[in-house]
Design an enzyme around this catalytic site. Structure first.
Site, PDB file in Angstrom:
ATOM      1  N   LEU A   1      43.739  42.437  34.061  1.00 13.16           N
ATOM      2  CA  LEU A   1      45.093  41.909  34.217  1.00 13.16           C
ATOM      3  C   LEU A   1      45.748  42.782  35.273  1.00 13.16           C
ATOM      4  CD1 LEU A   1      46.491  41.360  30.583  1.00 13.16           C
ATOM      5  CD2 LEU A   1      46.155  39.595  32.325  1.00 13.16           C
ATOM      6  N   ASP A   2      46.511  42.187  36.187  1.00 16.50           N
ATOM      7  CA  ASP A   2      47.119  43.023  37.213  1.00 16.50           C
ATOM      8  C   ASP A   2      48.172  43.944  36.594  1.00 16.50           C
ATOM      9  OD1 ASP A   2      49.976  41.792  37.814  1.00 16.50           O
ATOM     10  OD2 ASP A   2      48.604  40.101  37.578  1.00 16.50           O
ATOM     11  N   LYS A   3      48.566  44.935  37.343  1.00 20.69           N
ATOM     12  CA  LYS A   3      49.431  46.007  36.844  1.00 20.69           C
ATOM     13  C   LYS A   3      50.757  45.477  36.317  1.00 20.69           C
ATOM     14  CE  LYS A   3      51.065  50.578  38.363  1.00 20.69           C
ATOM     15  NZ  LYS A   3      51.078  51.525  39.507  1.00 20.69           N
TER      16      LYS A   3
END
Length: 233
Positions: free
Chosen positions: A98-100
């Site tokens: 999952l992106d930041k």
């Protein structure tokens, strides 16, 4: 067997991470720098950064409700990396990412085989998200998101989109293009304000507080393996 399969089966890291180690010339076989398609046979000495690889003793399967700001990488030199955040005594790695700036469900394990099966599969395995956007959702938006949006040079697969409120919707994907939901929304003139993954296949974050993790239950793991065409014990 091939070097990437050999290392993933030790639980050291995934095949994808092994490729990065090979490119960085951090792996040797019998003292020689490993190449992409190197084969390991019984008796070979495989080292990473000059150190022997300890084989895993027990498989670990965790689910984390990832908070904002945590990066899904095994690189310890990245501030806020997910491995340091979990701080598990067993060496584990994330299944996908999952992106930041996104939050929610992430699976982590030392089982390289299950990682490879899940990563190969964007294969119809469902992932469900709750998304908040910057303006009211229209019927046209729901129809276009469901039917497919042109991003990254391809048309996304048909998916299920359900309105939750004026600017919140649920979406169930069976593929995993880079920043797919954010790119789809942007292509239709919307900006994502919040993105949370709440389910991967049969695994959910129901009842799991943000920032906390737990072990998969036996029932969850068995059903997950069934869906991935494992032969159960």
């Amino acid at each position: 067997m091939r070097i990437n399969k050999f290392i993933s089966e030790t639980g050291y890291c995934s095949r994808r991470e092994t490729i990065r180690l090979i490119k960085a010339q951090r792996i040797t076989i019998n003292g020689l720098i490993c190449e992409q398609n190197s084969i390991v046979i019984e008796g070979d000495v495989v080292l990473i950064d000059g150190q022997a690889i300890a084989r895993k003793t027990e498989s670990v399967y965790l689910v984390l409700n990832k908070p904002l700001g945590i990066t899904c990488t095994a690189s310890k030199d990245v501030t806020g990396n997910i491995i340091s955040y979990i701080n598990h005594p067993t060496r584990i790695f994330a299944v996908g990412r999952l992106d930041k700036t996104s939050e929610g469900l992430i699976l982590l394990t030392n089982d390289g085989d299950i990682v490879n099966k899940m990563m190969r599969s964007e294969n119809g395995h469902e992932k469900e998200y709750v998304v908040t956007v910057d303006k009211a959702i229209t019927e046209s938006f729901i129809e276009e998101m469901s039917s497919g949006v042109h991003i990254l040079g391809v048309m996304t697969k048909r998916c299920e989109v359900i309105r939750v409120s004026d600017n919140v919707f649920k979406i169930i994907l069976t593929q995993g293009l880079n920043l797919q939901i954010r790119r789809m929304c942007k292509a239709l003139g919307y900006r994502v304000l919040k993105l949370e993954r709440i389910r991967i296949m049969n695994i959910t974050i129901d009842g799991l507080e943000r920032g906390k993790w737990r072990n998969l239950t036996i029932d969850e793991l068995n059903l997950l393996k069934q869906q991935l065409a494992y032969k159960l014990d």
